[in-house]
Design a protein around this motif. Structure first.
Motif, short mmCIF file in Angstrom:
data_model
loop_
_atom_site.label_atom_id
_atom_site.label_comp_id
_atom_site.label_asym_id
_atom_site.label_seq_id
_atom_site.Cartn_x
_atom_site.Cartn_y
_atom_site.Cartn_z
N PHE A 24 14.91 2.45 -0.63
CA PHE A 24 14.62 1.57 0.37
C PHE A 24 15.24 -0.01 0.03
O PHE A 24 15.65 -0.15 -0.70
N ASP A 39 13.98 -0.76 5.12
CA ASP A 39 14.33 0.34 5.87
C ASP A 39 14.43 1.21 4.50
O ASP A 39 14.69 0.96 3.58
N TYR A 40 14.23 2.49 5.10
CA TYR A 40 14.11 3.41 3.96
C TYR A 40 15.66 4.21 4.15
O TYR A 40 15.90 4.39 5.13
N CYS A 45 13.44 8.16 2.71
CA CYS A 45 12.99 8.63 3.91
C CYS A 45 12.51 10.12 3.53
O CYS A 45 11.37 10.58 4.12
N GLN A 48 9.14 10.15 1.87
CA GLN A 48 7.90 9.83 2.60
C GLN A 48 7.82 11.00 3.39
O GLN A 48 6.37 11.38 3.72
N SER A 49 8.53 11.61 4.12
CA SER A 49 8.46 12.67 4.76
C SER A 49 7.58 13.83 4.23
O SER A 49 6.93 14.49 4.68
N SER A 506 2.81 4.16 2.59
CA SER A 506 3.96 3.37 1.79
C SER A 506 3.56 2.91 0.44
O SER A 506 4.42 2.81 -0.64
#
Length: 653
Positions: A24, A39-40, A45, A48-49, A506
């Motif tokens: 990030f 921003d990731y 990303c 997190q998913s 987060s």
């Protein structure tokens, strides 16, 4: 399998890895960035998913929860009713000379912690930690820890304050700032007394700008407003739960610590609706023997941080945790964190202090994870009583209730409002309907309070939104009666209570990164992120021994097989050494490496490498992929998944 994590944690090393590998980064970086916005990148990303996917399986699927996706834009009326417009605030103070703004509780905490560190340094008990460059930009903190010895009584008082720092009101924080002479750490300038700052982002909905709204600070309100639809979706059966996953927004006073306090973040929230007369849980017996590490409010009030290790069954039985359903979800939160790779020794549940807890809440606990920043609140789990549904029902005149047919009629005694309409109408004229609706839609608890006020003062005072410019209205006992009446009830009607586990995705993500980061003792340049296979951004690194063309079809075939098995993979066919290629992906958290060599050309076997231990085994492509699949999707350990494969010691690290 154990690995050597003896190298002390260094946040600068971790931040360097996260920045270099683009987990990030600050948003709008080339324009100078905006504090609290991030921003990731690709690995962040994916991480997190995968955490969200694990959360959805652990809660929504296993608990049979109804998922909704509600609007992030919310009209003013909704948040006025919920109390967010008036109460969703933090306390800030300002330096009039420089214009700098501080969040009051954070400032008190940081200054007292710095003084305690200086005391320990003076006593030769500690070494002051250096702030990273990111921290120096972020904190309005003492420039460096000064070795100053404190009186024992003063140090003890500082410790007492810090143990319950989350429980102080704005005026109390102001008193602490005066008592301990807390000023602007950079200039020594005096600060204004703490004042409230509402954290919601305000906006206008539509081109006229007349419909005032906010970006939601949580995902909960949409679930409450859709309660009747959700109950219908559940075939009118109680209890049941809904859940929402999505972005929330808070205009933080002083965004800090990277992802730990941002202005835009991902949340996952559950609203479990239960009968207020029965807060047991049908599956509590499955979890009652689970031991949790609790920090009860009674311990905090003594200025201590000693953790109580106790089974959740005993905690509920002793009244430490209010009820079975709340206790059940505390355990489910704990097992979720373990399933995604959190360190059990660095998880605790802290109970809210009485003045910290919302007035309507019966009990509330924060799931906290320990990092280099200290204990970080990542999850809140609260019994919110019937507050949310009650206030929205009263404001909209929509009955957000459950109706149950009783087997036998039951005599009940409820408060009822009787109004003298002959006098009432002329008094309020066109607003009479609004005032009457306000009074008749009060909850039983509110009517009980009003009845007591009417009995003691012979009148009641209240405010009705939109009536007489929101001035206080008054009615005496000649106009209104509020009395208990007995009646026979054939259908029981009640507003459910709500148990709410609320997850800051987060924050969990960052805490997992810290807790799973380490450096190999034999080579300090080699960092590792030991994510579990289920949440690792990429599961497999495919490594051809060289760029020889004979390896290309084999790598392509393995890639195809992995895709069909829904296992993410990356190919590294660069000219770097095998060891270097492995090392680059160890710091991305890739748990497995598959190497294609000249033996693979002969018999179609490949090697499988374990990220943490660097152990390798060899087998057919089918067996290797089956082992990977078992570890990624079924949670099997390396030893169990590779038990039938041959050990291999060919490639060098």
């Amino acid at each position: 399998m154990s690995v050597d994590r003896s190298v002390p944690f260094n946040r600068e090393t971790l931040e360097s890895v996260l920045k270099r590998r683009f987990f990030f980064a600050p948003s709008f970086d080339i324009y100078g960035g905006v504090s609290g916005l991030y921003d990731y990148g690709p690995p962040g990303c994916a991480l997190q998913s995968n955490i969200i996917d694990a959360w959805r399986k652990h809660f929504i699927l296993e608990e049979d929860i109804l998922e909704v996706d509600c609007s992030m834009l919310t009209p003013y009326e909704v948040f006025k009713t919920s109390g967010h417009v008036d109460k969703f605030a933090d306390w800030m103070c300002r330096d009039p000379a420089t214009g700098e703004i501080f969040r009051a509780d954070h400032l008190v905490e940081e200054v007292l912690e710095a003084r305690l560190k200086g005391d320990k340094l003076a006593r030769g008990q500690d070494h002051a930690e250096k702030d990273t460059s990111e921290e120096k930009k972020r904190k309005k903190k003492v420039k460096e820890i000064v070795a100053v010895k404190l009186d024992d009584s003063v140090a003890a008082e500082y410790e007492f304050v810090l143990a319950q720092i989350d429980g102080y009101s704005g005026p109390e924080l102001g008193d602490l700032m005066k008592k301990f002479d807390i000023r602007n750490p950079a200039t020594g300038g005096e600060l204004t007394p703490p004042m409230e700052f509402n954290l919601m982002f305000e906006t206008a909905i539509g081109p006229s700008g007349q419909l005032k709204g906010y970006l939601r600070p949580e995902t909960a309100q949409g679930q409450f407003l859709n309660f009747s639809k959700l109950l219908e979706s559940n075939n009118l059966r109680m209890p049941f739960a809904s859940a929402a996953i999505g972005k929330s927004f808070r205009n933080e006073i002083s965004p800090r610590s990277g992802l730990l306090r941002t202005r835009e973040f991902c949340m996952a929230e559950i609203e479990h609706f239960i009968d207020p007369e029965n807060k047991s849980h049908p599956r509590f017996s499955e979890v009652k023997d689970t031991v949790l590490r609790l920090l009860p409010k009674s311990t905090q009030q003594e200025g201590l941080n000693d953790l109580l290790e106790i089974t959740i069954g005993e905690a509920v039985e002793k009244g430490i945790v209010d009820n079975e359903t709340l206790g059940y979800f505390l355990v489910r939160i704990y097992t979720f964190l373990l399933s995604i790779g959190a360190d059990p020794a660095r998880i605790r549940f802290r109970q809210h202090l009485q003045n910290e807890m919302a007035h309507y809440a019966a009990d509330c606990w924060d799931g906290e994870m320990n990092t280099s920043y200290g204990w970080i609140e990542c999850i809140g789990c609260a019994d919110r009583s019937a507050y949310d549904l009650s206030v929205h029902s009263a404001r909209t005149n929509e009955k957000l209730v459950v109706r149950e047919t009783l087997e036998a009629p039951k005599e009940i005694e409820d408060y009822e409002v009787t109004i003298d309409k002959k006098k009432f109408g002329p008094l309020f004229r066109k607003d009479a309907g609004k005032v009457e609706n306000y009074l008749t839609s009060r909850t039983q608890c509110e009517l009980e309070d009003l009845a007591k006020e009417l009995s003691e003062k012979k009148s009641i005072s209240f405010v009705v939104d939109g009536v007489q410019d929101n001035k206080t209205l008054s009615l005496d006992d000649s106009l209104i009666k509020i009395e208990k009446t007995k009646k026979l009830q054939h259908i029981r009607e009640y507003i459910p209570n709500v148990i709410e586990p609320s997850f800051g995705i987060s924050r969990i993500l960052y805490c997992l990164i810290e807790q799973n980061f380490w450096v190999r003792p034999d080579d300090l340049s080699r960092s590792v992120l030991s994510f579990t296979p289920a949440i690792a951004p990429t599961k497999v690194l495919l490594v051809p021994l060289s760029n020889n063309e004979v390896f290309t079809p084999i790598v392509a075939d393995i890639t195809k097989r992995l895709r069909k098995s829904f296992i993410s993979s990356k190919i590294d066919d660069s000219s770097a050494s095998i060891g270097r290629r492995y090392a680059r992906n160890d710091e991305l958290g890739t748990p497995f490496g598959v190497t294609v060599d000249f033996q693979s050309v002969k018999d179609h076997t490949v090697t499988l490498r374990h990220r943490d231990t660097t152990m390798q085994v060899r087998g057919s492509q089918e067996d290797i992929i089956a082992a990977i699949s078992a570890m990624v999707f079924d949670g099997l350990s390396w030893d169990d998944a590779t038990a039938k494969l041959d050990a291999f010691e060919g490639q060098q690290e």
